[in-house]
Design a protein around this motif. Structure first.
Motif, PDB file in Angstrom:
ATOM      1  N   ASN A 159      20.655  22.672  27.342  1.00  0.00           N
ATOM      2  CA  ASN A 159      21.329  23.786  28.210  1.00  0.00           C
ATOM      3  C   ASN A 159      20.516  25.136  27.783  1.00  0.00           C
ATOM      4  O   ASN A 159      21.153  26.349  27.850  1.00  0.00           O
TER       5      ASN A 159
ATOM      6  N   GLN B  82      21.997  27.301  25.413  1.00  0.00           N
ATOM      7  CA  GLN B  82      23.245  28.158  25.461  1.00  0.00           C
ATOM      8  C   GLN B  82      24.448  27.177  25.193  1.00  0.00           C
ATOM      9  O   GLN B  82      25.294  26.635  25.918  1.00  0.00           O
ATOM     10  N   THR B  83      24.416  26.914  23.858  1.00  0.00           N
ATOM     11  CA  THR B  83      25.591  25.972  23.289  1.00  0.00           C
ATOM     12  C   THR B  83      26.134  26.175  22.077  1.00  0.00           C
ATOM     13  O   THR B  83      25.243  26.861  21.236  1.00  0.00           O
TER      14      THR B  83
ATOM     15  N   HIS C 187      22.317  38.380  30.131  1.00  0.00           N
ATOM     16  CA  HIS C 187      21.882  37.293  29.093  1.00  0.00           C
ATOM     17  C   HIS C 187      20.560  37.009  28.970  1.00  0.00           C
ATOM     18  O   HIS C 187      20.065  37.010  27.610  1.00  0.00           O
TER      19      HIS C 187
ATOM     20  N   ASN D 278      29.391  28.372  29.475  1.00  0.00           N
ATOM     21  CA  ASN D 278      28.211  27.620  29.098  1.00  0.00           C
ATOM     22  C   ASN D 278      28.560  26.195  29.521  1.00  0.00           C
ATOM     23  O   ASN D 278      27.474  25.203  29.815  1.00  0.00           O
TER      24      ASN D 278
ATOM     25  N   PHE E 183      22.097  32.041  21.314  1.00  0.00           N
ATOM     26  CA  PHE E 183      22.518  31.372  22.705  1.00  0.00           C
ATOM     27  C   PHE E 183      21.389  31.383  23.654  1.00  0.00           C
ATOM     28  O   PHE E 183      21.580  31.779  24.913  1.00  0.00           O
ATOM     29  N   GLY E 184      20.535  31.016  23.271  1.00  0.00           N
ATOM     30  CA  GLY E 184      19.003  30.666  24.253  1.00  0.00           C
ATOM     31  C   GLY E 184      18.097  29.843  23.508  1.00  0.00           C
ATOM     32  O   GLY E 184      18.152  29.429  22.243  1.00  0.00           O
TER      33      GLY E 184
ATOM     34  N   ILE F 218      18.727  30.750  32.136  1.00  0.00           N
ATOM     35  CA  ILE F 218      19.765  31.587  31.568  1.00  0.00           C
ATOM     36  C   ILE F 218      20.949  31.913  32.531  1.00  0.00           C
ATOM     37  O   ILE F 218      20.606  32.433  33.493  1.00  0.00           O
TER      38      ILE F 218
END
Length: 468
Positions: A242, A245-246, A292, A118, A346-347, A287
């Motif tokens: 991001n 995605q952190t 994912h 990521n 994560f999105g 993504i």
């Protein structure tokens, strides 16, 4: 690196034993060389990440990869002399009247680092820098999800370090499994909790100590006294950087009962200002991979099927096509049986929950796995103190999101399922060092009284030490 992993480990260990701990000057030179490579390759770094993701904002890479890495390396270089200095410890002069005690910080040897996808440069090079600052040799395994980044890392590091000092191991999950079984002197892994468990089990075969930087569901608690628009601005940035995605991105938000709709509107307004368009917007990140992308969409579909209300924020009303972009999504009325409340998202998806009393939010957080990060928005000092004292999380930011991770003076790490150990700044130096205790005895000491045959002298010393 073309040779077997074990051969490179042997090469580095032999070089470490042959050369001994590097000097302060050598370590500073290593940090400067690493920083020089980051500056030299700042543009190719942005291009490599974007190519691996499909689209990744070059400004996000500049902010969260290039700048973050340089700041960490500069901080280590500035403070390294004081970190390396032996630490004098006070002694009980009745026991040791003329002795001295110190803690010496020694390099461990060879450190293995398994980096995620990521933030693939920052989460590779910051640990590499800290391991080098502590005087170690390093083997780095980048993620297989970012092969372009891995190739560039290998090139960047090979230009300034020989394989005896820093080696990059490329390739897929089979190599990662082999890597985690090596007899390193320390192993650091950053990634999911599930994979972290497997890494820890593999390392345990050789009693290799581990640092695990994992994740989990990081909550946001918005106090009733705090301006919703101001909170929404900080939360939007923390969630959308991001594309979510952190590892410390807000994973769900608690707002006071009756304020969910107002919060949703405030968040939508903030996101629309940040991203007026999505499809062709270079600032809006994709993504990283198809699996994912499908997983995140599956979380949304599952929540919808189980009764949640879904609101997508798509200011331009665009079709996002096949770019692996997901519109920012709010999930209202989530329940614990929904996968979105069980898995780290994560999105760019944020469940919104409500609470009546602050204790309800605290109790909910405490009833679940301890998170990597926790965020609280309130101007009430008493409420802040309650959340700080009554919850356990790896780290916390009050009245903002993400920023605690950027403070090199603070250790960064998880607790329980969100991680083991910490790094950043001095904490990273300590993590990758062995604290050796050294007692230097004086010629004048009580040693003779402690050896048989025992007599009245020992009894007098014991009476003095024990007291009445």
């Amino acid at each position: 690196m073309n040779r077997p992993i074990g051969d490179v480990l042997d090469l580095q260990r032999k070089a470490f034993l042959r050369d001994g701990p590097p000097s302060l000057a050598d370590r500073k030179a290593h940090l400067a060389a690493l920083a020089g490579q980051v500056r030299k390759y700042r543009d190719p770094m942005g291009e490599a990440v974007s190519e691996d993701f499909g689209n990744r904002s070059r400004h996000e890479t500049l902010l969260a990869e290039t700048m973050a890495t340089i700041m960490s390396l500069k901080h280590s270089g500035k403070h390294l002399a004081s970190w390396m200095a032996p630490s004098n410890r006070p002694l009980n002069r009745l026991q040791h009247p003329f002795a001295s005690a110190r803690v010496h910080y020694q390099p461990l040897g060879v450190v293995g680092i398994m980096a995620p996808w990521n933030y693939p440069f920052q989460l590779s090079l910051v640990p590499v820098g800290q391991a080098l600052a502590a005087g170690n040799r390093v083997m780095l395994k980048p993620s297989e999800f970012t092969p372009g980044v891995a190739a560039l890392l290998a090139r960047m590091l090979a230009e300034v370090f020989g394989e005896e000092r820093v080696a990059v191991v490329e390739s897929g999950p089979d190599v990662a499994a082999e890597f985690s079984r090596q007899k390193f002197d320390h192993l650091m892994f950053t990634g999911s909790t599930a994979t972290g468990r497997r890494v820890m089990m593999a390392a345990a075969e050789n009693l290799v100590p581990v640092t695990l930087e994992l994740g989990g569901k990081s909550p946001v608690i918005v106090g009733g006294d705090y301006d919703l628009g101001k909170a929404a601005g900080s939360i939007a940035l923390g969630k959308m950087l991001n594309a979510g995605q952190t590892c410390i991105a807000p994973d769900y938000a608690f707002v006071p009962a009756g304020k969910a709709e107002s919060f949703g509107r405030a968040l939508s307004d903030q996101i629309a200002t940040m991203y007026p368009t999505l499809a062709a917007n270079p600032d809006y990140t994709s993504i990283v991979a198809d699996r994912h992308f499908e997983r995140i969409n599956g979380l949304i579909d599952d929540a919808r099927a189980k009764g949640a209300r879904i609101e997508q924020i798509n200011p331009g009303g665009e079709e996002l096509g096949n770019q692996r972009k997901i519109a920012p999504t709010l999930i209202f009325d989530p329940t614990d049986d929904m996968k979105v409340m069980q898995e780290e998202i994560f999105g760019p998806v944020l469940p919104v929950m409500t609470y009546g009393d602050l204790s309800e939010a605290i109790d909910y957080v405490n009833a679940h796995d301890r998170p990597l990060a926790l965020y609280h928005f309130s101007n009430d000092a008493s409420a802040q103190r309650r959340v700080i004292e009554r919850t356990t999380a790896g780290g916390m930011t009050v009245n903002d999101t993400l920023l605690h991770v950027a403070v090199e003076e603070l250790p960064f790490g998880g607790v329980g399922p969100s991680g083991i150990g910490a790094y950043h700044g001095e904490a990273g130096f300590r993590t990758f060092s062995h604290a050796k205790s050294v007692l230097k005895q004086s010629a004048l000491n009580f040693g003779g009284a402690l050896r048989p045959p025992f007599g009245s002298r020992l009894e007098k010393i014991a009476a003095m030490m024990i007291g009445k």
